[in-house]
Design an enzyme around this catalytic site. Structure first.
Site, PDB file in Angstrom:
ATOM      1  N   SER A  49      -4.191   1.681  -8.988  1.00 33.08           N
ATOM      2  CA  SER A  49      -4.173   0.748  -7.736  1.00 33.08           C
ATOM      3  C   SER A  49      -5.852   0.671  -7.307  1.00 33.08           C
ATOM      4  O   SER A  49      -6.255  -0.399  -6.561  1.00 33.08           O
ATOM      5  CB  SER A  49      -3.540   1.386  -6.502  1.00 33.08           C
ATOM      6  OG  SER A  49      -1.944   1.344  -6.651  1.00 33.08           O
ATOM      7  N   GLY A 231      -0.099  -0.863  -7.214  1.00 35.23           N
ATOM      8  CA  GLY A 231      -0.997  -1.696  -8.067  1.00 35.23           C
ATOM      9  C   GLY A 231      -2.185  -2.492  -7.575  1.00 35.23           C
ATOM     10  O   GLY A 231      -2.101  -2.536  -6.296  1.00 35.23           O
ATOM     11  N   GLY A 233      -4.955  -5.561  -6.362  1.00 34.06           N
ATOM     12  CA  GLY A 233      -4.987  -7.066  -6.237  1.00 34.06           C
ATOM     13  C   GLY A 233      -4.358  -7.430  -5.156  1.00 34.06           C
ATOM     14  O   GLY A 233      -3.902  -6.827  -4.453  1.00 34.06           O
ATOM     15  N   CYS A 259       4.121   0.326  -2.446  1.00 29.20           N
ATOM     16  CA  CYS A 259       3.011  -0.546  -1.863  1.00 29.20           C
ATOM     17  C   CYS A 259       2.740  -1.946  -2.516  1.00 29.20           C
ATOM     18  O   CYS A 259       3.217  -2.534  -1.749  1.00 29.20           O
ATOM     19  CB  CYS A 259       1.963   0.594  -2.893  1.00 29.20           C
ATOM     20  SG  CYS A 259       0.346   0.211  -2.553  1.00 29.20           S
ATOM     21  N   PHE A 260       2.171  -1.918  -3.753  1.00 29.57           N
ATOM     22  CA  PHE A 260       2.309  -3.542  -3.929  1.00 29.57           C
ATOM     23  C   PHE A 260       3.668  -3.931  -4.220  1.00 29.57           C
ATOM     24  O   PHE A 260       3.922  -5.262  -3.966  1.00 29.57           O
ATOM     25  CB  PHE A 260       1.486  -3.458  -5.188  1.00 29.57           C
ATOM     26  CG  PHE A 260       0.931  -5.132  -5.861  1.00 29.57           C
ATOM     27  CD1 PHE A 260       0.055  -5.619  -5.044  1.00 29.57           C
ATOM     28  CD2 PHE A 260       1.423  -5.781  -6.970  1.00 29.57           C
ATOM     29  CE1 PHE A 260      -0.308  -6.806  -5.169  1.00 29.57           C
ATOM     30  CE2 PHE A 260       0.816  -6.809  -7.367  1.00 29.57           C
ATOM     31  CZ  PHE A 260      -0.199  -7.429  -6.486  1.00 29.57           C
ATOM     32  N   GLN A 263       4.755  -5.157  -0.879  1.00 30.36           N
ATOM     33  CA  GLN A 263       4.045  -6.478  -0.579  1.00 30.36           C
ATOM     34  C   GLN A 263       4.868  -7.607  -1.201  1.00 30.36           C
ATOM     35  O   GLN A 263       5.194  -8.794  -0.803  1.00 30.36           O
ATOM     36  CB  GLN A 263       2.663  -6.627  -0.879  1.00 30.36           C
ATOM     37  CG  GLN A 263       1.896  -5.489  -0.051  1.00 30.36           C
ATOM     38  CD  GLN A 263       0.303  -5.238  -0.518  1.00 30.36           C
ATOM     39  OE1 GLN A 263      -0.038  -5.987  -1.603  1.00 30.36           O
ATOM     40  NE2 GLN A 263      -0.248  -4.249  -0.196  1.00 30.36           N
ATOM     41  N   ASN A 301      -2.540   3.819  -0.371  1.00 28.08           N
ATOM     42  CA  ASN A 301      -3.871   3.014  -1.054  1.00 28.08           C
ATOM     43  C   ASN A 301      -3.478   1.580  -0.893  1.00 28.08           C
ATOM     44  O   ASN A 301      -2.783   1.041  -2.244  1.00 28.08           O
ATOM     45  CB  ASN A 301      -4.093   3.825  -2.622  1.00 28.08           C
ATOM     46  CG  ASN A 301      -5.088   3.081  -3.214  1.00 28.08           C
ATOM     47  OD1 ASN A 301      -5.926   2.299  -2.643  1.00 28.08           O
ATOM     48  ND2 ASN A 301      -5.103   3.167  -4.601  1.00 28.08           N
ATOM     49  N   GLY A 303      -4.786  -2.349   0.556  1.00 24.11           N
ATOM     50  CA  GLY A 303      -5.773  -3.024   1.358  1.00 24.11           C
ATOM     51  C   GLY A 303      -5.119  -4.488   1.954  1.00 24.11           C
ATOM     52  O   GLY A 303      -5.934  -4.987   2.601  1.00 24.11           O
ATOM     53  N   PHE A 304      -3.940  -4.661   1.660  1.00 24.30           N
ATOM     54  CA  PHE A 304      -3.186  -5.707   2.006  1.00 24.30           C
ATOM     55  C   PHE A 304      -1.873  -5.275   2.857  1.00 24.30           C
ATOM     56  O   PHE A 304      -1.410  -4.350   2.466  1.00 24.30           O
ATOM     57  CB  PHE A 304      -2.898  -6.817   0.792  1.00 24.30           C
ATOM     58  CG  PHE A 304      -3.883  -7.347   0.167  1.00 24.30           C
ATOM     59  CD1 PHE A 304      -4.420  -8.571   0.481  1.00 24.30           C
ATOM     60  CD2 PHE A 304      -4.723  -6.780  -0.878  1.00 24.30           C
ATOM     61  CE1 PHE A 304      -5.628  -9.320  -0.103  1.00 24.30           C
ATOM     62  CE2 PHE A 304      -5.867  -7.257  -1.579  1.00 24.30           C
ATOM     63  CZ  PHE A 304      -6.346  -8.570  -1.121  1.00 24.30           C
ATOM     64  N   HIS A 351       2.919   5.667  -0.475  1.00 20.87           N
ATOM     65  CA  HIS A 351       3.283   6.429  -1.765  1.00 20.87           C
ATOM     66  C   HIS A 351       4.097   7.524  -1.639  1.00 20.87           C
ATOM     67  O   HIS A 351       3.485   8.473  -1.500  1.00 20.87           O
ATOM     68  CB  HIS A 351       1.912   6.631  -2.640  1.00 20.87           C
ATOM     69  CG  HIS A 351       1.259   5.526  -3.339  1.00 20.87           C
ATOM     70  ND1 HIS A 351       0.678   5.437  -4.213  1.00 20.87           N
ATOM     71  CD2 HIS A 351       0.818   4.468  -2.516  1.00 20.87           C
ATOM     72  CE1 HIS A 351      -0.025   4.331  -4.510  1.00 20.87           C
ATOM     73  NE2 HIS A 351      -0.093   3.706  -3.260  1.00 20.87           N
ATOM     74  N   GLU A 353       5.724   9.232  -3.693  1.00 23.15           N
ATOM     75  CA  GLU A 353       5.205  10.414  -4.924  1.00 23.15           C
ATOM     76  C   GLU A 353       4.062  11.260  -4.559  1.00 23.15           C
ATOM     77  O   GLU A 353       4.091  12.306  -4.930  1.00 23.15           O
ATOM     78  CB  GLU A 353       5.302   9.634  -6.023  1.00 23.15           C
ATOM     79  CG  GLU A 353       3.930   9.143  -6.316  1.00 23.15           C
ATOM     80  CD  GLU A 353       3.428   7.945  -5.748  1.00 23.15           C
ATOM     81  OE1 GLU A 353       2.138   7.557  -5.596  1.00 23.15           O
ATOM     82  OE2 GLU A 353       4.235   7.340  -5.229  1.00 23.15           O
TER      83      GLU A 353
END
Length: 395
Positions: A49, A231, A233, A259-260, A263, A301, A303-304, A351, A353
């Site tokens: 990530s 991940g 981006g 996480c990603f 989103q 972790n 940023g979006f 996360h 985990e």
């Protein structure tokens, strides 16, 4: 090499921080972010990530336990650069197989040490994450204006799709490590090894798929469930992954996203996403589970974030029924989880985990396991109810 070779950390707003070369020498560009974990630096730098980002550790003393072969979260270091205040001069841990400095050198990761990381953190909190660069070796001698120009020419994280850089190139299968209950297709958008271990420990054969897998290819392996990983981006730049997920949801397959993946579930349900000023990165973020009122300390972790109504149940704009925000960050009210009420799908922004970090949210893997078992049971019931007896066929 001398111990105190000069290096400089440059932010796109013109801020400069002089320090010492650490790790590989040269030039590194990426989005500057800070991580607040007191431990787990090896897990941090090997988290996919962090691809495309220069990570600053807020803990002042880094590297004292060295590196080992057990703690990496993936096959390599992913951070674009590494910023620390006081690197350890010695390694003291019975599991250590080498030093962090040597590992950074071996993998070509440019770092910097000896700077006031508190000042940089305050700057990023005030101004937000921004493009940055570390310059050491011959690049440290470049003029200030040239270094700043190089930083400002770097890529912005907004609109950036990095999934192809971190994903596997072909399918990998990990057998269940407890009594088998089914299989899960994991879309690798930067998955961590600990996530795969936790899924296998819940009795799932784990099929890790490349990020460019097609709907037909995914369904061809006949998974009992689908998982989207963490991940790097911008989720707004991942239209193909959103379309794939919408096809999965229409199939009625149980879905879990981290996480990603959270989103992208938000986007698949018809919601928007936005960039946070400086993001959540560390292992000490307080999140409340709205179904229980329990506060969990969680690892983050990202940023979006997903833009969704915080209160009450709302209809999915994409037509997937009712949805609710299941978890919220207690620091800034950011959406930390989604729960679909009419289809078997849920996700969290953090996360569970947590490597390294707290295990308050590890129960979510059990929730997913229960969802897979329920899905398989309903499929069996459906097949039995659709079957006809010879007597029924003759009537």
């Amino acid at each position: 090499m001398t111990r105190f070779e000069p290096a400089v950390f440059v932010l796109e707003d013109g801020s400069r921080y002089d320090g010492h070369a650490y790790g590989a020498r040269g030039r590194s560009l990426g989005e500057a972010v800070f991580a607040t974990g007191m431990t787990g630096y090896q897990e941090t730098i090997t988290d996919p990530s962090y691809a495309g980002q220069i990570v600053l550790m807020t803990a002042p003393h880094i590297g004292n336990t060295g590196v080992n072969d057990e703690d990496p979260e993936s096959r390599r270091i992913w951070v674009a650069g590494f910023v620390v205040r006081d690197p350890s001069r010695v390694v003291s841990n019975y599991r250590a197989t080498g030093s962090l400095d040597d590992q950074l050198v071996a993998e070509g990761v440019v770092g910097i040490s000896g700077i006031d990381t508190r000042a940089v953190t305050r700057r990023l909190r005030d101004a937000g994450a921004m493009r940055s660069g570390i310059f050491s070796g011959p690049d440290a001698a470049l003029g200030e204006s040239e270094q700043l120009e190089i930083v400002r020419a770097g890529a912005r994280m907004s609109g950036l799709n990095l999934s192809a850089e971190v994903s596997v190139s072909e399918q990998v299968t990990i057998p269940a490590t407890s009594e088998r209950i089914g299989s899960v297709a994991v879309l690798d958008l930067g998955v961590k090894d600990s996530t795969l271990r936790y899924l296998a420990a819940r009795g799932l054969d784990v099929h890790v798929l490349p990020q460019n897998v097609t709907t037909d290819d995914l369904l061809a392996i006949k998974p009992d469930a689908v998982f989207y990983s963490n991940g790097p981006g911008d989720p707004a730049a991942s239209d193909d992954h959103v379309e794939l997920l919408q096809a999965v949801l229409r199939e009625g397959l149980p879905f879990f996203g981290i996480c990603f993946g959270n989103q992208l579930l938000g986007r698949a349900l018809g919601l928007g996403t936005y960039k946070l000023p400086f993001g959540h990165r560390g292992i000490n973020q307080p999140v409340v589970d709205r179904s229980t009122g329990k506060v969990e300390i969680t690892a983050h972790n990202h940023g979006f974030a997903v833009d969704a109504p915080r209160e009450g149940v709302f209809d999915s704009p994409a037509g997937f029924g009712r949805v609710e925000v299941s978890h919220v960050n207690l620091n800034d009210d950011v959406v930390e989880g989604l729960n679909a009420l009419d289809i078997p799908a849920f996700s969290v922004q953090y996360h569970p985990e947590a490597a390294a970090g707290p295990h308050d949210a590890n129960y979510l893997f059990d929730r997913f396991r229960d969802m897979v078992i329920a899905g398989r049971s309903s499929q069996r019931i459906g097949r039995h109810s659709d079957a006809t007896t010879p007597d029924q066929e003759s009537k």
